[in-house]
Enzyme design. Structure first.
Site, PDB file in Angstrom:
ATOM      1  N   ASP A 144       0.837  -1.207   0.000  1.00  0.00           N
ATOM      2  CA  ASP A 144       0.000   0.000   0.000  1.00  0.00           C
ATOM      3  C   ASP A 144       0.868   1.251   0.000  1.00  0.00           C
ATOM      4  OD1 ASP A 144      -2.352   1.394  -0.033  1.00  0.00           O
ATOM      5  OD2 ASP A 144      -2.705   1.250   2.120  1.00  0.00           O
ATOM      6  N   HIS A 151       2.517   3.502  -9.054  1.00  0.00           N
ATOM      7  CA  HIS A 151       2.386   2.059  -9.304  1.00  0.00           C
ATOM      8  C   HIS A 151       3.620   1.529 -10.043  1.00  0.00           C
ATOM      9  CE1 HIS A 151      -1.530   2.087  -7.616  1.00  0.00           C
ATOM     10  NE2 HIS A 151      -2.107   2.762  -8.595  1.00  0.00           N
ATOM     11  N   LEU A 154      11.251 -20.351  -5.177  1.00  0.00           N
ATOM     12  CA  LEU A 154      10.196 -19.535  -4.561  1.00  0.00           C
ATOM     13  C   LEU A 154       8.857 -19.689  -5.298  1.00  0.00           C
ATOM     14  CD1 LEU A 154       9.560 -16.998  -2.591  1.00  0.00           C
ATOM     15  CD2 LEU A 154       9.824 -15.658  -4.676  1.00  0.00           C
TER      16      LEU A 154
HETATM   17  C1  FPP Z   1      -1.974   0.047  -3.383  1.00  0.00           C
HETATM   18  O1  FPP Z   1      -1.513   1.395  -3.313  1.00  0.00           O
HETATM   19  C2  FPP Z   1      -1.427  -0.615  -4.554  1.00  0.00           C
HETATM   20  C3  FPP Z   1      -2.144  -1.137  -5.599  1.00  0.00           C
HETATM   21  C4  FPP Z   1      -3.620  -1.059  -5.661  1.00  0.00           C
HETATM   22  C5  FPP Z   1      -1.494  -1.764  -6.773  1.00  0.00           C
HETATM   23  C6  FPP Z   1      -0.269  -2.585  -6.488  1.00  0.00           C
HETATM   24  C7  FPP Z   1       0.486  -2.736  -7.758  1.00  0.00           C
HETATM   25  C8  FPP Z   1       1.826  -2.726  -7.870  1.00  0.00           C
HETATM   26  C9  FPP Z   1       2.744  -2.681  -6.698  1.00  0.00           C
HETATM   27  C10 FPP Z   1       2.414  -2.722  -9.238  1.00  0.00           C
HETATM   28  C11 FPP Z   1       2.972  -3.973  -9.793  1.00  0.00           C
HETATM   29  C12 FPP Z   1       2.594  -5.251  -9.130  1.00  0.00           C
HETATM   30  C13 FPP Z   1       2.779  -6.477  -9.688  1.00  0.00           C
HETATM   31  C14 FPP Z   1       2.473  -7.674  -8.867  1.00  0.00           C
HETATM   32  C15 FPP Z   1       3.253  -6.672 -11.048  1.00  0.00           C
HETATM   33  P1  FPP Z   1      -2.574   2.574  -3.364  1.00  0.00           P
HETATM   34  O2  FPP Z   1      -2.756   2.972  -4.791  1.00  0.00           O
HETATM   35  O3  FPP Z   1      -3.825   2.137  -2.651  1.00  0.00           O
HETATM   36  O4  FPP Z   1      -1.824   3.697  -2.563  1.00  0.00           O
HETATM   37  P2  FPP Z   1      -2.498   4.839  -1.658  1.00  0.00           P
HETATM   38  O5  FPP Z   1      -3.095   4.142  -0.463  1.00  0.00           O
HETATM   39  O6  FPP Z   1      -1.332   5.682  -1.281  1.00  0.00           O
HETATM   40  O7  FPP Z   1      -3.499   5.534  -2.508  1.00  0.00           O
END
Ligand code: FPP
Length: 247
Positions: free
Chosen positions: A18, A35, A129
């Site tokens: 997050d 992201h 893994l």
């Molecule tokens: C949460 O942060 C994150 C996500 C909803 C997306 C996670 C995706 C990645 C880490 C990119 C690549 C992943 C893979 C597995 C290829 P948020 O957007 O909710 O952050 P915020 O709480 O600060 O708004």
């Protein structure tokens, strides 16, 4: 006070990644930039876990609730998943990783579904893994799916409802064939599970950090692992009983 068990490495680590959006907002950049930076942290985290001999790593990439985000963010995330799959899978396969997906894949575009299936097939025989990507996953949905499956089996006379217990239920949940989740990490400062692995986290150690996901690095992961190694896991027993079991 009972003896703290010797340092140990978690066999199965699950992570709620997050903070991508806030990381980008702090830099006055679009959320997708966060992201993208998050994808780099994914790569470093996988590397760390391989180096430490972790057996399974489960990453919460996209929750069943994330579809509600602005269309531009959702489609950008989908493009990012595709490009990460294209870029990273060969290297991960070379390093012996087995890649799997949990969650309702049918909601993704045919293109993404095809790549997911190809990735799973390409890495299925690997023994390093196990990397599990939770995509369109929800913990309640996982429990409901297991319940539906048990009900269907009972209706068809394949199981006796009287025999349905925790093991029967757990066997039909995601991750059933992997070691139990030992350590669940959440970045980004919130102290909640957000419908991640509700069943599977029953006895996991939880570790929270204000670090935003794109800033996740080896030092922070090491801090989580060090903290884990100092925890006494009692699984509902007394401290003295747990120490005897672990001795
Ligand atoms: C949460 O942060 C994150 C996500 C909803 C997306 C996670 C995706 C990645 C880490 C990119 C690549 C992943 C893979 C597995 C290829 P948020 O957007 O909710 O952050 P915020 O709480 O600060 O708004």
């Amino acid at each position: 006070m009972s003896v703290i068990p010797p340092a140990s490495t978690p066999r199965h680590v699950a992570i709620i990644m997050d903070g991508n959006g806030r990381w980008a907002e702090q830099r006055r950049r679009p959320r997708l930039v966060g992201h993208r930076a998050g994808a780099r942290a994914v790569r470093d985290t996988i590397e760390f876990c391989i180096d430490r001999g972790v057996e399974a790593l489960t990453l919460f990439a996209f929750s069943s609730e994330n579809w509600g985000r602005p269309q531009e963010e959702v489609s950008g995330l989908m493009r990012l998943f595709l490009s990460v799959l294209d870029r990273e899978v060969d290297e991960l396969a070379r390093r012996g990783a087995r890649i799997r997906f949990i969650g309702e894949a049918q909601a993704f575009s045919p293109d993404i579904q095809k790549r997911m299936q190809a990735t799973e097939a390409l890495t299925a025989a690997n023994t390093g893994l196990t990397l599990v990507i939770a995509a369109n996953y929800g913990g309640r949905q996982d429990i409901a799916t297991a319940a539906r499956q048990l009900a269907t089996e009972a209706r068809d006379g394949r199981i006796d409802p009287a025999t349905i217990d925790e093991t029967a239920f757990g066997d039909r949940m995601a991750l059933a064939d992997l070691p139990a989740v030992d350590l669940c990490i959440r970045t980004g400062g919130d102290l909640r599970i957000s419908n991640f692995l509700l069943w599977q986290l029953a006895y996991a150690e939880l570790w929270f950090t204000p670090t935003l996901w794109p800033d996740m690095d080896a030092a922070t992961l090491q801090a989580a692992f060090d903290d884990f190694s100092r925890r006494q896991r009692r699984f509902g027993l007394t401290g003295a009983q747990a120490s005897r079991q672990q001795a």
